[in-house]
Design an enzyme around this catalytic site. Sequence first.
Site, PDB file in Angstrom:
ATOM      1  N   LYS A 107       0.865  -1.185   0.000  1.00  0.00           N
ATOM      2  CA  LYS A 107       0.000   0.000   0.000  1.00  0.00           C
ATOM      3  C   LYS A 107       0.891   1.220   0.000  1.00  0.00           C
ATOM      4  CE  LYS A 107      -4.481   0.744   0.049  1.00  0.00           C
ATOM      5  NZ  LYS A 107      -5.541  -0.125  -0.466  1.00  0.00           N
TER       6      LYS A 107
HETATM    7  P1  NAD Z   1     -12.953   7.608  -2.753  1.00  0.00           P
HETATM    8  O1  NAD Z   1     -11.958   8.649  -2.429  1.00  0.00           O
HETATM    9  O2  NAD Z   1     -13.399   7.438  -4.163  1.00  0.00           O
HETATM   10  O3  NAD Z   1     -14.280   7.816  -1.859  1.00  0.00           O
HETATM   11  C1  NAD Z   1     -14.240   7.946  -0.468  1.00  0.00           C
HETATM   12  C2  NAD Z   1     -15.609   8.387   0.023  1.00  0.00           C
HETATM   13  O4  NAD Z   1     -15.620   8.398   1.449  1.00  0.00           O
HETATM   14  C3  NAD Z   1     -15.982   9.805  -0.421  1.00  0.00           C
HETATM   15  O5  NAD Z   1     -17.358   9.853  -0.707  1.00  0.00           O
HETATM   16  C4  NAD Z   1     -15.658  10.636   0.823  1.00  0.00           C
HETATM   17  O6  NAD Z   1     -16.424  11.832   0.874  1.00  0.00           O
HETATM   18  C5  NAD Z   1     -16.065   9.666   1.909  1.00  0.00           C
HETATM   19  N1  NAD Z   1     -15.408   9.949   3.192  1.00  0.00           N
HETATM   20  C6  NAD Z   1     -14.131  10.308   3.416  1.00  0.00           C
HETATM   21  N2  NAD Z   1     -13.911  10.536   4.717  1.00  0.00           N
HETATM   22  C7  NAD Z   1     -15.099  10.291   5.335  1.00  0.00           C
HETATM   23  C8  NAD Z   1     -15.544  10.359   6.680  1.00  0.00           C
HETATM   24  N3  NAD Z   1     -14.712  10.743   7.660  1.00  0.00           N
HETATM   25  N4  NAD Z   1     -16.819  10.008   6.955  1.00  0.00           N
HETATM   26  C9  NAD Z   1     -17.665   9.641   5.969  1.00  0.00           C
HETATM   27  N5  NAD Z   1     -17.316   9.586   4.668  1.00  0.00           N
HETATM   28  C10 NAD Z   1     -16.040   9.900   4.366  1.00  0.00           C
HETATM   29  O7  NAD Z   1     -12.335   6.236  -2.184  1.00  0.00           O
HETATM   30  P2  NAD Z   1     -12.714   4.747  -2.606  1.00  0.00           P
HETATM   31  O8  NAD Z   1     -11.727   4.292  -3.611  1.00  0.00           O
HETATM   32  O9  NAD Z   1     -14.164   4.652  -2.874  1.00  0.00           O
HETATM   33  O10 NAD Z   1     -12.335   3.956  -1.265  1.00  0.00           O
HETATM   34  C11 NAD Z   1     -13.269   3.830  -0.191  1.00  0.00           C
HETATM   35  C12 NAD Z   1     -12.834   2.664   0.681  1.00  0.00           C
HETATM   36  O11 NAD Z   1     -12.802   1.469  -0.104  1.00  0.00           O
HETATM   37  C13 NAD Z   1     -11.449   2.785   1.313  1.00  0.00           C
HETATM   38  O12 NAD Z   1     -11.461   2.147   2.577  1.00  0.00           O
HETATM   39  C14 NAD Z   1     -10.580   1.995   0.353  1.00  0.00           C
HETATM   40  O13 NAD Z   1      -9.390   1.520   0.969  1.00  0.00           O
HETATM   41  C15 NAD Z   1     -11.524   0.867   0.009  1.00  0.00           C
HETATM   42  N6  NAD Z   1     -11.210   0.152  -1.226  1.00  0.00           N
HETATM   43  C16 NAD Z   1     -11.135   0.820  -2.410  1.00  0.00           C
HETATM   44  C17 NAD Z   1     -10.876   0.100  -3.579  1.00  0.00           C
HETATM   45  C18 NAD Z   1     -10.847   0.750  -4.932  1.00  0.00           C
HETATM   46  O14 NAD Z   1     -10.754   0.018  -5.922  1.00  0.00           O
HETATM   47  N7  NAD Z   1     -10.964   2.050  -5.059  1.00  0.00           N
HETATM   48  C19 NAD Z   1     -10.657  -1.275  -3.508  1.00  0.00           C
HETATM   49  C20 NAD Z   1     -10.762  -1.926  -2.289  1.00  0.00           C
HETATM   50  C21 NAD Z   1     -11.043  -1.187  -1.157  1.00  0.00           C
END
Ligand code: NAD
Length: 417
Positions: A107
């Site tokens: 990561k």
């Molecule tokens: P992103 O940046 O696209 O979206 C994050 C979302 O969370 C946004 O809507 C943001 O406003 C919201 N957010 C941020 N801080 C917050 C808070 N304190 N309270 C409530 N909402 C909050 O990110 P993403 O890629 O969608 O990732 C989200 C989660 O999924 C993370 O934990 C990431 O590690 C996990 N994840 C992502 C992927 C991927 O392919 N993008 C894969 C596996 C896991």
Amino acid sequence: MAIDIVNPYDIAVAQFDEAADRLGLSQAMRAILRKPKRELIVNFPVRMDNGDVEMYTGYRVQHNINRGPAKGGIRFSPEVSLDEVRALAMWMTWKCAVVGIPFGGAKGGVICDPHKLSRTELERLTRRYATEISVLMGPDSDIPAPDMNTNPQIMAWMMDTFSMHMGYSVPAVITGKPLAIGGSEGRLEATARGVQFVTREAMHDLGLRPEDCSVVVQGFGNVGSISARLLHEMGCRVVAVSDIQGGVYNPHGIDIHKALRHSKEHGSLRGLPDTEAITNAELLELPCDALVPAALENQLTAKNAPRVKARLIVEAANGPTTPDADHILNDRGIMVVPDILANAGGVTVSYFEWVQDLQRFFWAELEINNRLEQIMMRAYRATCAKAEEQETNLRIGAYLLAVTRVAEATEIRGVYP
Ligand code: NAD
């Protein structure tokens, strides 16, 4: 009651220790798998649009690479810390092992607030960070991908930066790229599609029909917004969604397509017509059948877990549940599909993207989604079977599968020299 652990790395190690105890892992194997293999800290300058130079700190951590090259996303956030990146790297190792794809876990992250940077500042920060971690990156060694606050454009700048250093295009060095430069069909939706598949199966196992289920989704970024859309398309009633600024609620159901448009136009969900404003804390305790945390770590804690009303929690985010909350939810009979399984769809299609880039041979979206479904279903069923066999929950079941696979690879390769 014990103090709720909130340091993500302590949580990751505690989860591993529980699996290691059950598996009776040797002290040596336990010591090897508890620690990341490599940790790189980079401090680097970025020129701002006004001519000033600001220093940023970034990380890249590789946890274990015995099953294949290091794989894991890049996070841009003011909350990034070395311990958070270590935890996320360790979870990537287990995730790749649960779904049986040949990668190790890694990561990366940069401490910054991308919303306060202009596009040109973001590009310079990204390119300099990519240069700093390029000592680790490579299609055979370490392949980053998007995570919180990073997207296909940022992946494109990282791929271009690495390729400029090499003197030729190296698409397989990063995944989650735009289609025009070797990205994969279906990658943008992949994590959410995986969430949809496991939610469907878990509802089935609980005797619930999607069309009778209400769903709450926290986070409206890549994973949260697309999960909300796909669950809505599967027939579920999505009653609440949120972003960092707060949530919106309508017990009769939210029109997700309108929410997507509103969020795009206004930069947040606030003020979405026909909904009531709620806080993120309230959202987690709403009456619903399924709760999908899709934002960040430590959302379900010992404090709010007793008040969670969902029957099913699908961890689309990494680490949304603290160990104390996990025990409470378990005792309350709430089914939790753990992050290392629930959100593995993203890395699975990243694996497809990497294979396609290496072969210079691209697949149709239908083929990708079908293969993703097969892998997610196989992993979900194997996790349920392991949990049943060991009379435990799905998180421990997934850890038992994953840690066994990684320990086996580590054992067979032996200790060098
Ligand atoms: P992103 O940046 O696209 O979206 C994050 C979302 O969370 C946004 O809507 C943001 O406003 C919201 N957010 C941020 N801080 C917050 C808070 N304190 N309270 C409530 N909402 C909050 O990110 P993403 O890629 O969608 O990732 C989200 C989660 O999924 C993370 O934990 C990431 O590690 C996990 N994840 C992502 C992927 C991927 O392919 N993008 C894969 C596996 C896991």
